[in-house]
Design a protein around this motif. Sequence first.
Motif, PDB file in Angstrom:
ATOM      1  N   GLY A 296      90.295  42.117-146.732  1.00  0.00           N
ATOM      2  CA  GLY A 296      89.734  40.960-147.430  1.00  0.00           C
ATOM      3  C   GLY A 296      89.844  39.743-146.545  1.00  0.00           C
ATOM      4  N   TYR A 297      89.111  38.695-146.902  1.00  0.00           N
ATOM      5  CA  TYR A 297      89.177  37.468-146.112  1.00  0.00           C
ATOM      6  C   TYR A 297      90.464  36.725-146.430  1.00  0.00           C
ATOM      7  CZ  TYR A 297      84.239  38.296-145.071  1.00  0.00           C
ATOM      8  OH  TYR A 297      83.062  38.849-144.656  1.00  0.00           O
ATOM      9  N   SER A 298      90.703  35.677-145.662  1.00  0.00           N
ATOM     10  CA  SER A 298      91.885  34.853-145.852  1.00  0.00           C
ATOM     11  C   SER A 298      91.920  34.279-147.274  1.00  0.00           C
ATOM     12  CB  SER A 298      91.838  33.728-144.820  1.00  0.00           C
ATOM     13  OG  SER A 298      93.007  33.000-144.890  1.00  0.00           O
ATOM     14  N   GLY A 299      93.067  34.363-147.910  1.00  0.00           N
ATOM     15  CA  GLY A 299      93.214  33.804-149.253  1.00  0.00           C
ATOM     16  C   GLY A 299      92.853  34.768-150.365  1.00  0.00           C
ATOM     17  N   ALA A 300      92.469  36.003-150.006  1.00  0.00           N
ATOM     18  CA  ALA A 300      92.043  36.976-151.032  1.00  0.00           C
ATOM     19  C   ALA A 300      93.212  37.477-151.884  1.00  0.00           C
ATOM     20  CB  ALA A 300      91.348  38.156-150.362  1.00  0.00           C
ATOM     21  N   GLY A 301      94.431  37.359-151.339  1.00  0.00           N
ATOM     22  CA  GLY A 301      95.599  37.818-152.099  1.00  0.00           C
ATOM     23  C   GLY A 301      96.298  39.025-151.485  1.00  0.00           C
ATOM     24  N   LYS A 302      95.917  39.384-150.259  1.00  0.00           N
ATOM     25  CA  LYS A 302      96.458  40.593-149.615  1.00  0.00           C
ATOM     26  C   LYS A 302      97.968  40.497-149.368  1.00  0.00           C
ATOM     27  CE  LYS A 302      93.937  40.047-145.896  1.00  0.00           C
ATOM     28  NZ  LYS A 302      93.357  38.723-146.137  1.00  0.00           N
ATOM     29  N   SER A 303      98.404  39.356-148.795  1.00  0.00           N
ATOM     30  CA  SER A 303      99.839  39.213-148.482  1.00  0.00           C
ATOM     31  C   SER A 303     100.652  39.263-149.763  1.00  0.00           C
ATOM     32  CB  SER A 303     100.127  37.876-147.799  1.00  0.00           C
ATOM     33  OG  SER A 303      99.386  37.779-146.646  1.00  0.00           O
ATOM     34  N   THR A 304     100.173  38.575-150.783  1.00  0.00           N
ATOM     35  CA  THR A 304     100.887  38.565-152.063  1.00  0.00           C
ATOM     36  C   THR A 304     101.006  39.990-152.583  1.00  0.00           C
ATOM     37  OG1 THR A 304      99.912  36.398-152.472  1.00  0.00           O
ATOM     38  CG2 THR A 304     100.912  37.514-154.365  1.00  0.00           C
ATOM     39  N   LEU A 305      99.924  40.747-152.474  1.00  0.00           N
ATOM     40  CA  LEU A 305      99.912  42.133-152.958  1.00  0.00           C
ATOM     41  C   LEU A 305     100.946  42.986-152.217  1.00  0.00           C
ATOM     42  CD1 LEU A 305      97.891  44.217-154.647  1.00  0.00           C
ATOM     43  CD2 LEU A 305      97.333  44.892-152.345  1.00  0.00           C
TER      44      LEU A 305
ATOM     45  N   ASP B 146     101.730  44.043-142.158  1.00  0.00           N
ATOM     46  CA  ASP B 146     101.050  42.787-142.478  1.00  0.00           C
ATOM     47  C   ASP B 146     100.276  42.323-141.246  1.00  0.00           C
ATOM     48  OD1 ASP B 146     100.300  40.249-143.145  1.00  0.00           O
ATOM     49  OD2 ASP B 146     102.268  39.586-143.823  1.00  0.00           O
ATOM     50  N   GLU B 147      98.966  42.553-141.244  1.00  0.00           N
ATOM     51  CA  GLU B 147      98.093  42.197-140.109  1.00  0.00           C
ATOM     52  C   GLU B 147      98.727  42.638-138.775  1.00  0.00           C
ATOM     53  OE1 GLU B 147      95.104  40.762-140.325  1.00  0.00           O
ATOM     54  OE2 GLU B 147      95.044  39.758-142.274  1.00  0.00           O
ATOM     55  N   PRO B 148      99.005  43.937-138.605  1.00  0.00           N
ATOM     56  CA  PRO B 148      99.827  44.373-137.463  1.00  0.00           C
ATOM     57  C   PRO B 148      99.193  44.181-136.096  1.00  0.00           C
ATOM     58  CG  PRO B 148      98.865  46.269-138.567  1.00  0.00           C
ATOM     59  CD  PRO B 148      98.541  45.076-139.417  1.00  0.00           C
TER      60      PRO B 148
ATOM     61  N   GLN C 274      97.375  25.816-160.478  1.00  0.00           N
ATOM     62  CA  GLN C 274      97.833  27.167-160.711  1.00  0.00           C
ATOM     63  C   GLN C 274      96.933  28.088-159.888  1.00  0.00           C
ATOM     64  OE1 GLN C 274      97.104  28.971-164.574  1.00  0.00           O
ATOM     65  NE2 GLN C 274      99.311  29.103-164.865  1.00  0.00           N
ATOM     66  N   VAL C 275      97.526  28.958-159.068  1.00  0.00           N
ATOM     67  CA  VAL C 275      96.706  29.880-158.272  1.00  0.00           C
ATOM     68  C   VAL C 275      96.939  31.304-158.766  1.00  0.00           C
ATOM     69  CG1 VAL C 275      96.210  30.763-155.951  1.00  0.00           C
ATOM     70  CG2 VAL C 275      96.974  28.391-156.235  1.00  0.00           C
ATOM     71  N   ASN C 276      95.838  31.963-159.164  1.00  0.00           N
ATOM     72  CA  ASN C 276      95.940  33.373-159.557  1.00  0.00           C
ATOM     73  C   ASN C 276      95.718  34.212-158.308  1.00  0.00           C
ATOM     74  OD1 ASN C 276      96.221  32.606-162.251  1.00  0.00           O
ATOM     75  ND2 ASN C 276      93.993  32.613-162.544  1.00  0.00           N
ATOM     76  N   ALA C 277      96.814  34.494-157.590  1.00  0.00           N
ATOM     77  CA  ALA C 277      96.694  35.167-156.287  1.00  0.00           C
ATOM     78  C   ALA C 277      96.307  36.632-156.431  1.00  0.00           C
ATOM     79  CB  ALA C 277      97.997  35.043-155.511  1.00  0.00           C
ATOM     80  N   CYS C 278      96.785  37.311-157.497  1.00  0.00           N
ATOM     81  CA  CYS C 278      96.401  38.703-157.765  1.00  0.00           C
ATOM     82  C   CYS C 278      96.048  38.836-159.243  1.00  0.00           C
ATOM     83  CB  CYS C 278      97.544  39.664-157.422  1.00  0.00           C
ATOM     84  SG  CYS C 278      97.817  39.835-155.658  1.00  0.00           S
TER      85      CYS C 278
ATOM     86  N   THR D 145     100.697  34.833-160.471  1.00  0.00           N
ATOM     87  CA  THR D 145     100.243  33.441-160.523  1.00  0.00           C
ATOM     88  C   THR D 145     101.276  32.560-159.840  1.00  0.00           C
ATOM     89  OG1 THR D 145      99.232  33.941-162.640  1.00  0.00           O
ATOM     90  CG2 THR D 145      99.481  31.615-162.111  1.00  0.00           C
ATOM     91  N   PHE D 146     100.818  31.686-158.955  1.00  0.00           N
ATOM     92  CA  PHE D 146     101.707  30.692-158.358  1.00  0.00           C
ATOM     93  C   PHE D 146     101.460  29.362-159.055  1.00  0.00           C
ATOM     94  CE2 PHE D 146     101.171  33.665-154.730  1.00  0.00           C
ATOM     95  CZ  PHE D 146     102.509  33.937-154.480  1.00  0.00           C
ATOM     96  N   ASN D 147     102.536  28.714-159.439  1.00  0.00           N
ATOM     97  CA  ASN D 147     102.386  27.389-160.044  1.00  0.00           C
ATOM     98  C   ASN D 147     102.880  26.334-159.065  1.00  0.00           C
ATOM     99  OD1 ASN D 147     101.373  27.915-162.762  1.00  0.00           O
ATOM    100  ND2 ASN D 147     103.259  29.100-162.955  1.00  0.00           N
ATOM    101  N   SER D 148     101.953  25.692-158.396  1.00  0.00           N
ATOM    102  CA  SER D 148     102.350  24.567-157.546  1.00  0.00           C
ATOM    103  C   SER D 148     102.391  23.351-158.463  1.00  0.00           C
ATOM    104  CB  SER D 148     101.353  24.349-156.423  1.00  0.00           C
ATOM    105  OG  SER D 148     101.029  25.575-155.843  1.00  0.00           O
ATOM    106  N   ARG D 149     102.715  22.195-157.873  1.00  0.00           N
ATOM    107  CA  ARG D 149     102.918  21.013-158.726  1.00  0.00           C
ATOM    108  C   ARG D 149     101.781  20.789-159.727  1.00  0.00           C
ATOM    109  NH1 ARG D 149     104.233  17.272-154.133  1.00  0.00           N
ATOM    110  NH2 ARG D 149     105.397  18.973-153.202  1.00  0.00           N
TER     111      ARG D 149
END
Length: 340
Positions: free
Chosen positions: A39-48, A166-168, A18-22, A11-15
């Motif tokens: 997955g599409y953009s914003g799905a949580g792949k990079s975080t994973l 990462d998106e090579p 709250q984003v549940n990325a994974c 979970t990312f807590n911005s100001r």
Amino acid sequence: MIIQFENVEKTFNSRKIQVNACKNINLTVDEGDIFGVVGYSGAGKSTLIRMVNALERPTSGKVVVNGVVINELRGNELRKARKGISMIFQQFNLVNAKTVYENVAMPLILNHTPKEEIKKRVKEILEFVELTDKADTYPGKLSGGQKQRVGIARALTTNPSILLCDEPTSALDPKTTDSILNLLKKVNQELNITIMIITHQINIVQKICNKVAVMEDGCVVEMGKVKEVFAKPVQPLTKAFVDTVVDQSIPETIFEAAAAEKGNSKIVKIRCLDGNVCDTFTPGLRENFTAEIKTLFLSVNEMQGSVLTIIGLQIKGTREEIEEVLVYLRENYEYEEVAV
Ligand SMILES: Nc1ncnc2c1ncn2[C@@H]1O[C@H](COP(=O)(O)OP(=O)(O)OP(=O)(O)O)[C@@H](O)[C@H]1O
């Protein structure tokens, strides 16, 4: 198992938000896999993927890499664990003021490797990525594909057991993409390095991955061997991805003409992995049924050395005659009825 996610939440807590990325990720990568996360953009792949080398840490759960819970490591222990894990990036992340040789040598210099050893290793690895003649060139003079080869060479110098990608190929044209994918395959097969790739391009998964996880809104919605997931995608998102590379729809004009025909009929789609479905539907076999069997559509797709054949059939006859064919299909194939 070389990488394992156990009940991982991030979970990312911005100001304000709250984003549940994974969300509740459970996933296993085995030694020797080329594991794709699509997955599409914003799905949580990079975080994973960033949790595999602890660039991000889970809010809860465990990420076990090479037998250690990497999210619990700090300082020297973490540095040691990271030596076995390398990463390449969409934008290559090369140092433009340094030559190809210097870029590739960098991880070894940082590890205080003796100079002679560095020379030998960089020479070896530049040969492996076929860039020997570019050792003294600066990145600004290289094509995108050559830059990614340098990125791969730099990632390999420390003999990692895992390569994170990462998106090579997202910044590359289709031909260059193929050559980089072939190089990654060579890395996997000849150097025995396990690869994890995140991408929004399903064709990359089709070309080199043996396993795939499909991510949507922080969740893994489908996962398995590529040939099985491609042969029988279950979730709508997986179907949408697979549809872009595996031709599986009966052309509309043919479908409409068949659907408009008078009399009792059913339209079915058969999926056959590796078997010789064409042999099975020879006229000889059709003579065993009283129902009329007409082929509406045929698509043959290759992936991971397997052949996925999809056949659209129209079966015409009495209810009993049709049922006789359906029983046979049910026993021998993966099939679905197409609603008319
Ligand atoms: N450091 C951060 N702080 C706040 N939110 C973040 C942070 N990193 C990622 N996110 C959010 O987490 C969600 C997942 O992002 P992530 O980058 O993992 O997705 P992705 O599938 O890799 O997408 P993309 O391909 O666009 O990078 C997004 O909503 C993103 O805005």
